[in-house]
Write a protein that holds these residues in place. Structure first.
Motif, mmCIF file in Angstrom:
data_model
loop_
_atom_site.group_PDB
_atom_site.id
_atom_site.type_symbol
_atom_site.label_atom_id
_atom_site.label_comp_id
_atom_site.label_asym_id
_atom_site.label_seq_id
_atom_site.Cartn_x
_atom_site.Cartn_y
_atom_site.Cartn_z
ATOM 1 N N ASN A 54 0.811 -1.221 0.000
ATOM 2 C CA ASN A 54 0.000 0.000 0.000
ATOM 3 C C ASN A 54 0.841 1.266 0.000
ATOM 4 O OD1 ASN A 54 -2.402 -1.388 -0.102
ATOM 5 N ND2 ASN A 54 -2.811 -1.263 2.091
ATOM 6 N N ALA A 55 1.972 1.252 0.698
ATOM 7 C CA ALA A 55 2.844 2.429 0.711
ATOM 8 C C ALA A 55 3.397 2.702 -0.687
ATOM 9 C CB ALA A 55 3.986 2.230 1.710
ATOM 10 N N ASN A 75 2.840 5.995 -3.128
ATOM 11 C CA ASN A 75 3.972 6.691 -3.742
ATOM 12 C C ASN A 75 3.790 6.816 -5.253
ATOM 13 O OD1 ASN A 75 6.569 7.514 -2.173
ATOM 14 N ND2 ASN A 75 5.863 5.675 -1.110
ATOM 15 N N VAL A 76 3.336 5.742 -5.881
ATOM 16 C CA VAL A 76 3.092 5.767 -7.329
ATOM 17 C C VAL A 76 2.063 6.841 -7.672
ATOM 18 C CG1 VAL A 76 1.934 4.481 -9.183
ATOM 19 C CG2 VAL A 76 3.791 3.407 -7.888
ATOM 20 N N LEU A 77 0.974 6.883 -6.913
ATOM 21 C CA LEU A 77 -0.073 7.869 -7.166
ATOM 22 C C LEU A 77 0.432 9.283 -6.889
ATOM 23 C CD1 LEU A 77 -3.028 5.915 -5.547
ATOM 24 C CD2 LEU A 77 -2.779 6.426 -7.973
ATOM 25 N N ALA A 83 -0.606 11.969 -0.361
ATOM 26 C CA ALA A 83 0.655 12.136 0.373
ATOM 27 C C ALA A 83 0.457 11.832 1.856
ATOM 28 C CB ALA A 83 1.184 13.553 0.181
ATOM 29 N N VAL A 84 -0.624 12.357 2.439
ATOM 30 C CA VAL A 84 -0.919 12.080 3.848
ATOM 31 C C VAL A 84 -1.133 10.586 4.058
ATOM 32 C CG1 VAL A 84 -2.603 12.432 5.704
ATOM 33 C CG2 VAL A 84 -1.851 14.378 4.307
ATOM 34 N N LEU A 85 -1.872 9.960 3.165
ATOM 35 C CA LEU A 85 -2.109 8.514 3.249
ATOM 36 C C LEU A 85 -0.795 7.758 3.114
ATOM 37 C CD1 LEU A 85 -4.454 6.558 3.607
ATOM 38 C CD2 LEU A 85 -4.771 6.560 1.123
ATOM 39 N N GLN A 86 0.082 8.227 2.223
ATOM 40 C CA GLN A 86 1.396 7.586 2.033
ATOM 41 C C GLN A 86 2.211 7.601 3.326
ATOM 42 O OE1 GLN A 86 4.042 9.165 -1.142
ATOM 43 N NE2 GLN A 86 5.639 9.146 0.413
#
Length: 662
Positions: free
Chosen positions: A245-246, A250-252, A317-320
Motif C-alpha cells: 500500500n505504501a 507513492n506511485v499515485l 501524500a498524507v495517506l502515504q
C-alpha cells in the motif's frame, strides 16, 4: 583419446545422448561445428545501453529507431559524397518513420516510380551493411514472412554482377508494378532498425514523470532482444503491483506531482474517482499550495482541475506517510522509525521536531489526523485505500508488464566484461563492501546482496512462496525504494515530507551514500568488479540513476574510464538541471561510443523537417583490433558447445553412441 577425455565421455554419456537427439549423425554434428566455428569469426554484435527513460516514450522510440545515431553513421559511411546531405537526411528519416515519410513523399514526388527505384536500391545497400555481421540464418529469422525471400535475394545479389543485373532489376520493377513498393519499403526499414542493434540493455527506471511508461513496455514486449536492470522507480511500481500500500500511494503521489495521470488511467485502468471524491470532500477548504503539481512545458490545466489535482496530491501524500509509518514500525530492523514524522508534529503550534531541532510547518491543516494517534487511518481512508489496492491488483496490463520486467530483468547483469546495475553498491566509509540485513535476518554485501534481493523480489510474486516470507518480501519493496542502505536509493533519507511541509530548505538535503562519494576512485571500482567476478582487461561498471550535470561540466566517464554513468536526464523535468536530454552508450565491434543527446522535439518534426535528435558522440574506448564474436561471452558459450559436439563426434566414432537415420 586421453584418459581424461574417456572419463568425460563416461560421465557425460547421458548429456551426450540427449545431444545426439538434435545431431543424430557424424555429418550433422560436424556441420554444426563448422557453423559455430564460423560464427566465432564474425564481428561482435552492437549493444545499446539506455537508462532512466522515465516514461519519455517518444524520445525512447526515436533513439531506438536511430540506434543512437548508429544508422545515420552507417548512411554517411556508405554514401559519402555520392548523394547530397539533404538526401542522406531524408533517407535516415525514411528508415526511422517509413509509413509516415512515405505519405509525405507521395504528396510531393512527381515521379514516384523513379523515387521507388532509387530508394529501394539505397535501402538494400544499408540493409546489406547492417546485416553483414550476422549469419544468413540469423538475418533470415529477422525478415518479415511476406518479403523474406525477396529481401534475401536482394541482399545477396549485386547489380554490378553482369549475370544478375536483369534479375535484380526485374525484382525491383515487379515490386513496384504489383503495388507492393510501400509495404516492401516499410518492411526493409524495419529490418534495418532491427539489425542495427543486437542487444538492448536498459539500466532501470522506465516508470514515472513522463506519460508513456506503458507504451515503452508495450514496445519492449515485441522487441527482439533486451534486458533490464531494475531501477528504484521500476521497483516502486512492482511493489504497487504486488500489493504494497505504501508503494501504491507513492506511485499515485508521483503521478499527481507531475500532473501525469495518463499511465495510471489510460495505461493501466487505475480508477482515480474514489481518490478525487475523497480529496474534494476532505480538503474542500484547503488551497493545498504545497501540492500544486509541477507542470511540464507543454502541459495545460485549467484552474479548477489544477486545484483538484493538488487536493488529490495532498490526500494521497498524507495517506502515504501513514502507510509508510505502519511499515517502518513493523520492521524496526530497517532503522527507519525516525521517518514517522507525523509523530513529531506539535499540531497546535505548527512545529515539527527533526533531529532534535524544531522547524516551522508550511501549513498544519490535517483533517484526517488524530494527534493522539497520527498514523491511524480514518474509516474513510481505510475504504479509499482498499479501493486503490483493488484497482492495482485487478489491472491485468500492469501485472503483464511487471511479469515482463521479472522475466527480462534482475538487480544486476554482467555482459562482455561490463557490470550493469541501476544505482549503487552499498559501501562502508573506507570503500569496503557494506553488509545489509535482508528479510531472512542475515547480512549480505556486494554480489550476494544483489543476488539475494533479486530472489526476494521474485518471491513476492511466486505462488509457492510461504505467506510470511511473501508478506515480508512485499513489505521490503518500500525499503528498496527509500531505505538508507538500499542499492536502489543509497541516501541518508528521502526528504519528501520535508519538501512538502517544512519551510527550512536545509532540511531538504539528502546526503548521498558512499558509492556516489567514492565511485570516481579506480581502486574502488576494481574492488566492486572483483567482488562480482568480472574479468577482462577492459572491464567497466555502467549505471544510471543520478543525472549527469553536463551543463556544469560534470563528466559521465569516471574512475579513469572504469565507470560510465549514462543518466543524462531523459525526463523533461531534468532538462533545465542537466542541460541535456540523456546519454546513451553504444558498444560495437570497434569499441565504446558515448552519445550525448539534446532534447527531442517530436516525431512530427522528424518526419516533416527531417530533424533528428542532435547528438554528440564521444569515443570512450576503441579496441586495438575489431572485436569478434569469439571475444564475447557468446563466444565462450559457443566454444563450450563446440567442445560438447566434439565429444559427441568421438562418441559416435568409438561406438559409445550409435548414429541414427533421419
Amino acid at each position: 583419446m586421453t584418459p581424461k577425455t574417456h572419463y568425460n565421455i563416461q560421465n557425460n554419456l547421458r548429456y551426450i545422448s540427449l545431444l545426439s537427439q538434435s545431431f543424430p549423425s557424424v555429418a550433422a554434428a560436424s556441420t554444426e561445428i563448422i557453423n559455430l566455428e564460423a560464427i566465432l569469426n564474425l564481428p561482435k554484435g552492437t549493444e545499446h545501453f539506455l537508462a532512466d527513460l522515465h516514461g519519455e516514450y517518444q524520445a525512447f522510440h526515436h533513439i531506438l529507431k536511430n540506434a543512437s545515431g548508429n544508422i545515420k553513421r552507417k548512411v554517411n559511411e556508405l554514401f559519402g559524397s555520392e548523394i547530397r546531405e539533404n538526401e542522406k537526411k531524408e533517407l535516415c528519416t525514411l528508415i526511422y518513420y517509413p509509413e509516415e515519410k512515405l505519405e509525405q513523399v507521395k504528396l510531393s514526388e512527381e515521379d514516384i516510380d523513379d523515387w521507388y527505384h532509387i530508394t529501394i536500391h539505397q535501402l538494400v545497400r544499408v540493409c546489406r551493411d547492417v546485416s553483414s555481421k550476422y549469419t544468413r540464418s540469423k538475418v533470415r529469422k529477422s525478415l518479415p514472412s511476406d518479403f523474406s525471400y525477396i529481401i534475401e535475394e536482394l541482399l545477396h545479389e549485386r547489380t554490378d554482377d553482369y549475370n544478375k543485373t536483369a534479375y535484380v532489376k526485374v525484382i525491383v520493377d515487379t515490386i513496384i508494378t504489383t503495388g507492393r513498393a510501400d509495404d516492401f519499403i516499410v518492411a526493409l526499414c524495419n529490418v534495418i532498425q532491427r539489425l542495427a542493434i543486437d542487444q538492448l540493455h536498459i539500466l532501470g527506471d522506465i516508470f514515472d514523470r513522463g506519460e508513456g511508461a506503458h507504451i515503452i513496455l508495450d514496445t519492449l514486449l515485441g522487441y527482439h532482444s533486451w534486458d533490464i536492470q531494475w531501477g528504484n522507480h521500476d521497483i516502486l511500481w512492482m511493489g504497487a503491483c504486488a500489493g504494497n500500500n505504501a508503494c501504491i500511494c507513492n506511485v499515485l503521489r508521483l503521478s499527481l506531482r507531475y500532473a501525469n495521470l495518463v499511465t495510471l488511467e489510460e495505461g493501466y485502468g487505475i480508477n482515480l474517482m474514489p481518490l478525487a471524491t475523497f480529496a474534494m470532500e476532505t480538503y474542500a477548504d484547503d488551497p493545498c499550495t504545497e501540492f500544486i503539481p509541477r507542470l511540464l512545458k507543454n502541459a495545460k490545466m485549467d484552474e479548477k482541475t489544477l486545484l483538484l489535482t493538488a487536493r488529490m496530491h495532498k490526500a494521497i501524500a498524507v495517506l502515504q506517510f501513514k502507510e509508510e509509518a505502519k511499515l517502518f514500525k513493523s520492521h524496526p530492523e530497517w532503522a527507519m522509525t525516525n521517518r514517522c514524522l507525523f509523530d513529531n508534529i506539535d499540531y497546535e503550534k505548527g512545529i515539527c521536531t527533526l533531529d532534535g531541532n524544531e522547524y516551522k510547518m508550511t501549513s498544519c491543516f490535517f483533517p484526517t489526523i488524530d494527534p493522539a494517534d497520527p498514523n491511524r487511518l480514518t474509516p474513510d481512508e481505510e475504504i479509499l485505500m482498499s479501493k486503490l489496492h483493488h484497482s492495482f491488483s485487478a489491472s491485468e496490463k500492469l501485472h503483464k508488464h511487471v511479469g515482463t520486467l521479472l522475466s527480462h530483468g534482475c538487480m544486476y547483469a554482467i555482459y562482455n566484461s561490463n557490470l550493469l546495475f541501476h544505482a549503487s553498491i552499498p559501501l562502508n566509509d573506507d570503500g569496503t563492501l557494506k553488509e545489509v540485513q535482508l528479510c531472512d535476518g542475515k547480512r549480505y554485501s556486494g554480489h550476494e546482496l544483489m543476488h539475494r534481493i533479486g530472489m526476494l523480489i521474485r518471491s513476492a510474486f511466486a505462488s509457492d512462496t510461504d505467506k510470511e516470507e511473501k508478506d515480508n518480501a512485499i513489505d521490503f519493496f518500500l525499503y528498496l525504494w527509500c531505505g538508507t542502505d538500499s542499492p536502489l536509493f543509497d541516501k541518508s533519507k528521502m526528504a519528501t515530507f520535508e519538501r512538502y511541509f517544512l519551510t527550512d530548505r536545509e532540511t531538504f538535503k539528502e546526503e548521498k551514500g558512499n558509492y556516489f562519494k567514492l565511485r570516481d576512485n579506480e581502486a574502488i571500482c576494481d574492488r566492486i568488479l572483483d567482488a562480482f567476478g568480472v574479468k577482462g582487461n577492459n572491464r567497466h561498471i555502467i549505471n544510471g540513476h543520478v543525472p549527469v550535470h553536463a551543463s556544469k561540466g560534470e563528466n559521465p566517464i569516471k574512475a579513469g574510464g572504469k565507470l560510465m554513468v549514462i543518466d543524462g536526464g531523459f525526463s523533461e523535468a531534468y532538462h533545465k538541471e542537466t542541460g541535456i536530454a540523456g546519454y546513451t552508450l553504444v558498444y560495437h565491434s570497434r569499441g565504446f561510443q558515448l552519445v550525448q543527446h539534446e532534447p527531442f522535439t517530436s516525431a512530427k518534426d522528424a518526419i516533416i523537417r527531417g530533424t533528428d535528435i542532435k547528438s554528440t558522440t564521444q569515443i570512450v574506448e576503441m579496441s586495438a583490433h575489431r572485436m569478434l564474436v569469439s571475444d564475447t561471452d557468446k563466444g565462450a558459450e559457443l566454444r563450450s558447445q563446440i567442445n560438447d559436439l566434439k565429444e559427441l563426434l568421438y562418441a559416435y566414432r568409438h561406438g559409445y553412441i550409435k548414429e541414427k537415420r533421419v
